[in-house]
Design a protein around this motif. Structure first.
Motif, short mmCIF file in Angstrom:
data_model
loop_
_atom_site.label_atom_id
_atom_site.label_comp_id
_atom_site.label_asym_id
_atom_site.label_seq_id
_atom_site.Cartn_x
_atom_site.Cartn_y
_atom_site.Cartn_z
N ALA A 2 0.78 -1.23 0.16
CA ALA A 2 -0.14 0.09 -0.03
C ALA A 2 0.84 1.35 0.10
O ALA A 2 1.77 1.29 0.49
CB ALA A 2 -1.11 0.07 1.12
N LYS A 3 0.33 2.38 -0.63
CA LYS A 3 1.08 3.53 -0.70
C LYS A 3 0.06 4.91 -0.92
O LYS A 3 -1.02 4.38 -1.46
CB LYS A 3 2.04 3.64 -1.97
N LEU A 4 0.40 5.98 -0.31
CA LEU A 4 -0.29 6.97 -0.50
C LEU A 4 0.17 8.12 -1.42
O LEU A 4 1.47 8.03 -1.37
CB LEU A 4 -0.32 7.93 0.65
N GLU A 93 -3.29 3.37 -2.83
CA GLU A 93 -3.26 2.76 -3.87
C GLU A 93 -2.44 1.33 -3.26
O GLU A 93 -1.63 1.22 -2.35
CB GLU A 93 -2.36 3.06 -4.97
N THR A 94 -2.84 0.33 -3.78
CA THR A 94 -2.38 -1.00 -3.33
C THR A 94 -2.10 -1.72 -4.69
O THR A 94 -2.34 -1.36 -5.60
CB THR A 94 -3.27 -1.81 -2.60
N GLY A 95 -1.05 -2.63 -4.34
CA GLY A 95 -0.69 -3.60 -5.54
C GLY A 95 -1.51 -4.54 -5.80
O GLY A 95 -1.28 -5.39 -6.96
N THR A 101 -6.00 2.93 -9.45
CA THR A 101 -5.16 3.41 -9.45
C THR A 101 -5.22 5.04 -9.42
O THR A 101 -6.23 5.35 -9.70
CB THR A 101 -3.82 2.85 -10.54
N ALA A 102 -4.00 5.66 -9.41
CA ALA A 102 -4.28 6.97 -9.45
C ALA A 102 -4.64 7.42 -10.85
O ALA A 102 -5.32 8.62 -10.96
CB ALA A 102 -2.88 7.86 -9.44
N SER A 103 -4.44 6.70 -12.04
CA SER A 103 -4.90 7.35 -13.31
C SER A 103 -6.34 6.61 -13.77
O SER A 103 -7.21 7.14 -14.47
CB SER A 103 -4.12 6.68 -14.16
#
Length: 184
Positions: A2-4, A93-95, A101-103
């Motif tokens: 996970a990431k911001l 967002e996670t993998g 996703t961001a897009s």
């Protein structure tokens, strides 16, 4: 993993991978994810990993912490949701497959996004909730004393002293004129 990811123009693309149980976000350098922006508090919020949940906890920030435009104090952030800290928007967002996703646009079942508030944000000062509540301190006004004239003793003493000095000067002038009148 996970990431911001920051979505706000001018900072977009910056990201923080959530590898540890607790990640702090704020404006100053001692945060795990530093975002140097005026509307972000020094220590704005914490991101806590609890199993598969990503929990956001506001740290009494000045401009608030919001998930999908709803103010929170502590809440779970789901993949694809928007986290707003002051005027900065981030997306989780996670993998894993199937998460936005961001897009990618938000899912069709997601509630419509509210129009972004474009009011000025003060870096420090009174919070919106304090203004809305009118403050927590009760004010008791005594109608007889609230707007009554205050008595200034120094002013009274000044005028008494000035009157005495003027009286002494007048007496001295009278004495001086009488002495001058007797001499001729």
């Amino acid at each position: 993993m996970a990431k911001l990811v920051i979505q706000t123009q001018g900072m977009s693309g910056r990201a923080c991978e959530l590898k540890v149980d607790k990640t702090t976000i704020g404006r100053v350098e001692d945060n795990a994810f530093q975002i140097s922006e005026q509307s972000i508090s020094s220590h704005h919020c914490e991101v806590l990993l609890r199993g598969t949940d990503v929990v956001i906890k506001d740290l009494n920030s000045t401009n608030g912490t919001f998930i999908n435009d709803e103010k929170i104090t502590e809440s779970v952030l789901k993949p694809g949701q928007t986290l707003r800290l002051g005027q900065v928007e981030l997306r989780l967002e996670t993998g894993t497959a199937g998460t936005p996703t961001a897009s990618a646009p938000p899912a069709a079942s997601a509630p419509p996004r509210k129009k972004k508030d474009s009011t000025m944000v003060m870096p420090r000062g009174v919070s919106l909730s304090d203004l809305e509540s009118g403050g927590e301190r009760p004010v008791a006004l005594d109608a007889n004393k609230a707007f009554s004239k205050k008595h200034n003793r120094i002013g009274i003493y000044f005028w008494i002293f000035a009157g005495v000095v003027i009286l002494v000067i007048i007496v001295l002038l009278i004495i001086a004129f009488t002495q001058v009148g007797k001499g001729h």
